[in-house]
Design a protein around this motif. Structure first.
Motif, PDB file in Angstrom:
ATOM      1  N   ASP A  67       0.865  -1.185   0.000  1.00 26.10           N
ATOM      2  CA  ASP A  67       0.000   0.000   0.000  1.00 26.10           C
ATOM      3  C   ASP A  67       0.903   1.237   0.000  1.00 26.10           C
ATOM      4  O   ASP A  67       1.212   1.794   1.047  1.00 26.10           O
ATOM      5  CB  ASP A  67      -0.927  -0.022   1.225  1.00 26.10           C
ATOM      6  CG  ASP A  67      -1.896   1.147   1.233  1.00 26.10           C
ATOM      7  OD1 ASP A  67      -2.070   1.774   0.175  1.00 26.10           O
ATOM      8  OD2 ASP A  67      -2.466   1.454   2.300  1.00 26.10           O
ATOM      9  N   ASP A  74      -0.856   4.944  -6.845  1.00 27.72           N
ATOM     10  CA  ASP A  74      -2.040   5.693  -7.270  1.00 27.72           C
ATOM     11  C   ASP A  74      -1.699   6.853  -8.199  1.00 27.72           C
ATOM     12  O   ASP A  74      -2.590   7.533  -8.706  1.00 27.72           O
ATOM     13  CB  ASP A  74      -2.789   6.236  -6.039  1.00 27.72           C
ATOM     14  CG  ASP A  74      -3.277   5.109  -5.139  1.00 27.72           C
ATOM     15  OD1 ASP A  74      -3.647   4.050  -5.684  1.00 27.72           O
ATOM     16  OD2 ASP A  74      -3.284   5.296  -3.904  1.00 27.72           O
ATOM     17  N   GLU A  75      -0.414   7.099  -8.419  1.00 28.83           N
ATOM     18  CA  GLU A  75      -0.018   8.199  -9.294  1.00 28.83           C
ATOM     19  C   GLU A  75      -0.037   7.757 -10.756  1.00 28.83           C
ATOM     20  O   GLU A  75       0.255   6.606 -11.074  1.00 28.83           O
ATOM     21  CB  GLU A  75       1.391   8.687  -8.927  1.00 28.83           C
ATOM     22  CG  GLU A  75       1.488   9.256  -7.519  1.00 28.83           C
ATOM     23  CD  GLU A  75       2.916   9.675  -7.180  1.00 28.83           C
ATOM     24  OE1 GLU A  75       3.736   9.755  -8.123  1.00 28.83           O
ATOM     25  OE2 GLU A  75       3.192   9.898  -5.994  1.00 28.83           O
TER      26      GLU A  75
END
Length: 343
Positions: free
Chosen positions: A173, A178-179
């Motif tokens: 995580d 997420d980029e």
């Protein structure tokens, strides 16, 4: 080697008696905690935090902390009633392709040796695994714990690899996942070129534990009463890369040089459009030519300045030489004129 477990591999209706041996051993150099003044070993006592008394192993039980300062105590009788697979059986559950087992699941490795008259069925299972290109998924109870494991063949011997359970593997995580990062095709091409230039056959014996060897040298020197001379390591200063492409290109060239390969040269008979790699090489050559010209200009300018500075000195020297040559001529003329005056 000493067997640490005896049991049987349950393969359908076939039972294969085996002995279990640790397949690996740690080579770490171990130390004891000692008193600095006299070298005496440091001992720890098992004391109870409630009554403060020293406790023997016979009086120690397992406790599970449920929070709030409360503890559930479990005894050997509680563990005896658990539904644990027989501690003397390795039950084969299924056979799967080896590539389907993620290496992150592997934990510890053990060799299996056939026991007594079990050699024939042992060899039969071994050869069947090789022929089918499969590994066996098994369950085994080791050290009072049920474990998932695989059976595969290594150097003619059945190898038991205990595995972690799926819920013991953490999920990564990290924010960068997420980029929306895009890799440019030229960068990917250069990275692939670097991988190609560093590709080889894996030979484990080539790699050594340099830290452990150096530490052993320190210990040996202490024992023999001599000093340890540690050579200073010269760290290479990292090149100031202009961008990712430049860094990748430099890495490719270094890897090729390490393997004794000549860097690819452009031109010759090959036409066509320049590739990302050839473009990067051309840019580097242009930069090298500029760097080579700059010192040459400085040298030329320096020589010109020296030449200009030398010219006045040459002229002065020439004048002095002319003057010196003229002086004897004047003296001779004076000598010739003198007799006429006396007559």
């Amino acid at each position: 080697m000493r067997a640490i477990w005896k049991g049987a591999v349950s393969f359908g209706l076939v039972s294969i008696g085996v002995k279990l041996y640790s397949a690996t051993e740690e080579k770490d150099i171990r130390f004891h905690q000692v008193h600095r003044e006299d070298g005496g070993r440091i001992r720890y006592k098992r004391t109870c935090s409630v009554c403060g008394e020293e406790v023997t192993y016979d009086d120690i039980a397992k406790g599970y902390d449920i929070g709030g300062g409360e503890m559930v105590i479990l005894t050997d009788e509680d563990f005896a009633d658990l539904p644990l697979t027989s501690s003397r059986a390795i039950d084969v559950l299924e056979f799967v392709p080896a590539e389907q087992v993620d290496p992150i699941l592997y934990n510890k490795a053990y060799f299996l040796e056939p026991e007594g008259a079990a050699t024939k069925p042992y060899v039969l299972l071994r050869d069947a695994l090789i022929d089918s290109e499969r590994v066996a998924i098994v369950k085994v109870a080791l050290r009072q714990r049920e474990q998932l494991a695989t059976l595969r063949v290594r150097e003619g011997v059945l190898l038991l690899n205990t595995m972690l359970w799926p819920d013991e593997i953490r999920t990564p995580d990290f924010g960068f996942l997420d980029e929306d990062l895009k890799v440019r095709p030229p960068e990917l091409a250069m990275a692939s070129s670097l991988i190609d230039s560093m590709t080889g056959e894996f030979e484990p014996d080539v790699f050594t534990d340099d830290y452990r060897a150096a530490l052993q040298e320190v210990i040996d020197a202490k024992v023999e009463g001599r000093e340890v001379v540690q050579p200073e390591e010269v760290e290479e200063a990292p090149a100031a890369a202009v961008d990712l492409m430049a860094a990748l290109k430099a890495s490719v060239e270094r890897a090729k040089a390490a393997r004794g390969e000549q860097p690819a040269r452009g031109g010759g008979g090959g036409g066509g459009e320049p590739t990302p790699i050839s473009s990067a090489r051309s840019a580097q050559k242009a930069a090298e030519k500029k760097a080579a010209k700059a010192p040459a200009k400085k040298t030329t300018a320096k020589k010109t300045a020296e030449k200009k500075a030398a010219e006045p000195a040459k002229k002065t020297a020439a004048k002095k030489t002319t003057a010196k040559k003229a002086e004897p001529a004047k003296k001779t003329t004076a000598r010739k004129a003198a007799p006429r005056k006396s007559a």
